[in-house]
Write a protein that holds these residues in place. Structure first.
Motif, PDB file in Angstrom:
ATOM      1  N   ALA A   1       0.828  -1.209   0.000  1.00 35.81           N
ATOM      2  CA  ALA A   1       0.000   0.000   0.000  1.00 35.81           C
ATOM      3  C   ALA A   1       0.867   1.266   0.000  1.00 35.81           C
ATOM      4  CB  ALA A   1      -0.934  -0.008   1.216  1.00 35.81           C
ATOM      5  N   VAL A   2       1.939   1.250   0.777  1.00 35.86           N
ATOM      6  CA  VAL A   2       2.827   2.414   0.836  1.00 35.86           C
ATOM      7  C   VAL A   2       3.523   2.628  -0.503  1.00 35.86           C
ATOM      8  CG1 VAL A   2       4.868   3.403   1.962  1.00 35.86           C
ATOM      9  CG2 VAL A   2       3.172   2.167   3.318  1.00 35.86           C
ATOM     10  N   VAL A   3       3.912   1.537  -1.164  1.00 34.36           N
ATOM     11  CA  VAL A   3       4.555   1.656  -2.474  1.00 34.36           C
ATOM     12  C   VAL A   3       3.593   2.261  -3.498  1.00 34.36           C
ATOM     13  CG1 VAL A   3       5.455   0.328  -4.432  1.00 34.36           C
ATOM     14  CG2 VAL A   3       6.257  -0.172  -2.132  1.00 34.36           C
ATOM     15  N   VAL A   4       2.338   1.842  -3.460  1.00 37.98           N
ATOM     16  CA  VAL A   4       1.348   2.383  -4.399  1.00 37.98           C
ATOM     17  C   VAL A   4       1.171   3.890  -4.176  1.00 37.98           C
ATOM     18  CG1 VAL A   4      -1.074   2.355  -5.082  1.00 37.98           C
ATOM     19  CG2 VAL A   4       0.140   0.199  -4.692  1.00 37.98           C
ATOM     20  N   ILE A   5       1.032   4.281  -2.907  1.00 40.71           N
ATOM     21  CA  ILE A   5       0.906   5.705  -2.594  1.00 40.71           C
ATOM     22  C   ILE A   5       2.180   6.447  -2.999  1.00 40.71           C
ATOM     23  CG2 ILE A   5       0.619   7.377  -0.726  1.00 40.71           C
ATOM     24  CD1 ILE A   5      -1.004   5.225   0.766  1.00 40.71           C
ATOM     25  N   GLY A   6       3.333   5.841  -2.681  1.00 41.66           N
ATOM     26  CA  GLY A   6       4.603   6.464  -3.029  1.00 41.66           C
ATOM     27  C   GLY A   6       4.800   6.596  -4.529  1.00 41.66           C
ATOM     28  N   TRP A   7       4.256   5.627  -5.277  1.00 39.91           N
ATOM     29  CA  TRP A   7       4.377   5.676  -6.737  1.00 39.91           C
ATOM     30  C   TRP A   7       3.666   6.902  -7.291  1.00 39.91           C
ATOM     31  CZ3 TRP A   7       0.852   5.373 -10.838  1.00 39.91           C
ATOM     32  CH2 TRP A   7       1.407   5.154 -12.106  1.00 39.91           C
ATOM     33  N   PHE A   8       2.470   7.161  -6.818  1.00 42.24           N
ATOM     34  CA  PHE A   8       1.740   8.349  -7.262  1.00 42.24           C
ATOM     35  C   PHE A   8       2.474   9.619  -6.838  1.00 42.24           C
ATOM     36  CE2 PHE A   8      -1.857   5.353  -7.587  1.00 42.24           C
ATOM     37  CZ  PHE A   8      -2.370   5.735  -8.820  1.00 42.24           C
ATOM     38  N   GLY A   9       2.998   9.604  -5.601  1.00 39.68           N
ATOM     39  CA  GLY A   9       3.738  10.767  -5.132  1.00 39.68           C
ATOM     40  C   GLY A   9       4.979  11.031  -5.960  1.00 39.68           C
TER      41      GLY A   9
ATOM     42  N   LEU B   1       5.470  10.002  -9.033  1.00 41.30           N
ATOM     43  CA  LEU B   1       5.080  10.306 -10.412  1.00 41.30           C
ATOM     44  C   LEU B   1       4.743  11.786 -10.575  1.00 41.30           C
ATOM     45  CD1 LEU B   1       4.546   9.017 -13.203  1.00 41.30           C
ATOM     46  CD2 LEU B   1       2.178   8.664 -12.469  1.00 41.30           C
ATOM     47  N   PHE B   2       4.069  12.348  -9.593  1.00 37.56           N
ATOM     48  CA  PHE B   2       3.657  13.748  -9.705  1.00 37.56           C
ATOM     49  C   PHE B   2       4.654  14.711  -9.056  1.00 37.56           C
ATOM     50  CE2 PHE B   2      -0.380  11.420 -10.069  1.00 37.56           C
ATOM     51  CZ  PHE B   2      -0.856  11.971 -11.243  1.00 37.56           C
ATOM     52  N   GLY B   3       5.363  14.245  -8.021  1.00 36.93           N
ATOM     53  CA  GLY B   3       6.289  15.130  -7.326  1.00 36.93           C
ATOM     54  C   GLY B   3       7.740  14.980  -7.727  1.00 36.93           C
ATOM     55  N   GLY B   4       8.071  13.908  -8.461  1.00 38.49           N
ATOM     56  CA  GLY B   4       9.451  13.717  -8.899  1.00 38.49           C
ATOM     57  C   GLY B   4      10.358  13.125  -7.843  1.00 38.49           C
TER      58      GLY B   4
ATOM     59  N   LEU C   1      13.715  11.578  -8.795  1.00 39.55           N
ATOM     60  CA  LEU C   1      13.445  10.405  -9.608  1.00 39.55           C
ATOM     61  C   LEU C   1      12.925  10.836 -10.970  1.00 39.55           C
ATOM     62  CD1 LEU C   1      11.582   8.215  -6.949  1.00 39.55           C
ATOM     63  CD2 LEU C   1      13.931   7.904  -7.724  1.00 39.55           C
ATOM     64  N   ASN C   2      13.344  10.092 -11.984  1.00 32.41           N
ATOM     65  CA  ASN C   2      12.845  10.345 -13.336  1.00 32.41           C
ATOM     66  C   ASN C   2      11.398   9.873 -13.414  1.00 32.41           C
ATOM     67  OD1 ASN C   2      12.224   9.623 -16.197  1.00 32.41           O
ATOM     68  ND2 ASN C   2      14.264  10.453 -16.542  1.00 32.41           N
ATOM     69  N   ARG C   3      10.488  10.788 -13.744  1.00 27.54           N
ATOM     70  CA  ARG C   3       9.072  10.440 -13.739  1.00 27.54           C
ATOM     71  C   ARG C   3       8.745   9.355 -14.765  1.00 27.54           C
ATOM     72  NH1 ARG C   3       9.114  15.957 -12.604  1.00 27.54           N
ATOM     73  NH2 ARG C   3       7.833  16.597 -10.810  1.00 27.54           N
ATOM     74  N   LEU C   4       9.427   9.388 -15.902  1.00 31.99           N
ATOM     75  CA  LEU C   4       9.183   8.369 -16.920  1.00 31.99           C
ATOM     76  C   LEU C   4       9.617   6.997 -16.405  1.00 31.99           C
ATOM     77  CD1 LEU C   4       8.084   8.064 -19.797  1.00 31.99           C
ATOM     78  CD2 LEU C   4      10.435   8.309 -20.643  1.00 31.99           C
ATOM     79  N   ALA C   5      10.765   6.949 -15.720  1.00 32.93           N
ATOM     80  CA  ALA C   5      11.250   5.684 -15.142  1.00 32.93           C
ATOM     81  C   ALA C   5      10.333   5.214 -14.028  1.00 32.93           C
ATOM     82  CB  ALA C   5      12.676   5.858 -14.624  1.00 32.93           C
TER      83      ALA C   5
END
Length: 262
Positions: A56-64, A66-69, A122-126
């Protein structure tokens, strides 16, 4: 022409890769080696429960990310602690240490430690294609783990009889654990560094800090890693054939005289 300035500090642009610190192989209690997996059952239960939260934390972190870099601070802190705990449990499972892992994230007195530097850009595309990008490394990690467990009884017997892990076995096992840890760190976005250095590090890659940092492998340890990979390939191929055969049998009667269906 402008002359070079020698007073300008040199910047280290080398990408930091998650590091694993394990002490050199020492004597192990034969009784705890004999009962190692049984003793670790409570750890596996806790680790399984924590893995649900980690997902669950990874999913939330992924969105963060993706949008925050970058990975949100709370996710970076929690996942770093979780990965450190999981690494200590797996190190005990793989017989790298005789110390029982404590039931907590922060364990500075435990001999097995990891160093992460989360929270960087982090690279958003990656980040978006993280799972797809991790497939090749996941395949290598799966083969290594499959190969290690294929020989796990032999490894366990050697450590049980000798009371310690031989150097070649220690190096190969530490390489397997480190690659697993680096893959997890990459999947959790705790690092942007892709998992590398399956066969260890050059001796002069960094100042010595532990038996696995840098992880300098002997020829025997590298040969053992190759054996793990080969056994992993054989095990995966055998599993695929068995699955296909079971599927075929479920579909009807097997004929030994006619041609196989395409």
């Amino acid at each position: 022409m402008e002359q070079p300035r020698w007073d300008v500090p040199v910047l280290d642009r080398t990408e930091f890769r998650p590091a694993l610190d394990v002490p050199p192989p020492g004597p192990q209690n034969r009784l705890t080696v004999l009962l190692r997996l049984l003793l670790l059952v409570p750890q596996y239960v806790v680790l399984w429960l924590l893995s649900i939260v980690a997902f669950a934390v990874v999913v939330i972190g992924w969105f963060g990310a993706l949008f925050g870099g970058r990975l949100p601070r709370f996710a970076a802190d929690w996942l770093s602690g979780y990965l450190g705990y999981a690494t200590r449990v797996h190190a005990s499972s793989l017989l790298l240490t005789d110390r029982y892992p404590p039931f907590r994230f922060d364990a500075p007195d435990h001999p097995v430690r990891i160093e992460l530097r989360p929270g960087g850009p982090l690279n958003r595309l990656a980040v978006f294609f993280r799972l797809l990008l991790a497939v090749p490394a996941a395949i290598v990690e799966g083969l290594l783990m499959t190969g290690w467990w294929a020989l796990s009884f032999v490894s366990w017997l050697v450590v049980l009889v000798l009371g310690r892990m031989p150097e070649a076995l220690f190096g190969a096992t530490a390489a397997v654990l480190r690659y697993w840890m680096r893959l997890q760190a990459y999947l959790m976005m705790l690092t942007s560094a892709y998992p590398k250095a399956v066969f260890g590090d050059p001796a002069d890659s960094e100042p010595p800090r532990s038996a696995t940092r840098p992880l300098v492998l002997t020829g025997a340890a590298k040969a053992l890693l190759v054996v793990y990979l080969v056994l992993g390939v054989i095990g995966s191929a055998a599993g695929s054939v068995t699955t296909d055969w079971d599927t075929y049998e479920d579909g009807g009667t097997v004929s030994t005289t006619g041609p196989l269906p395409r």
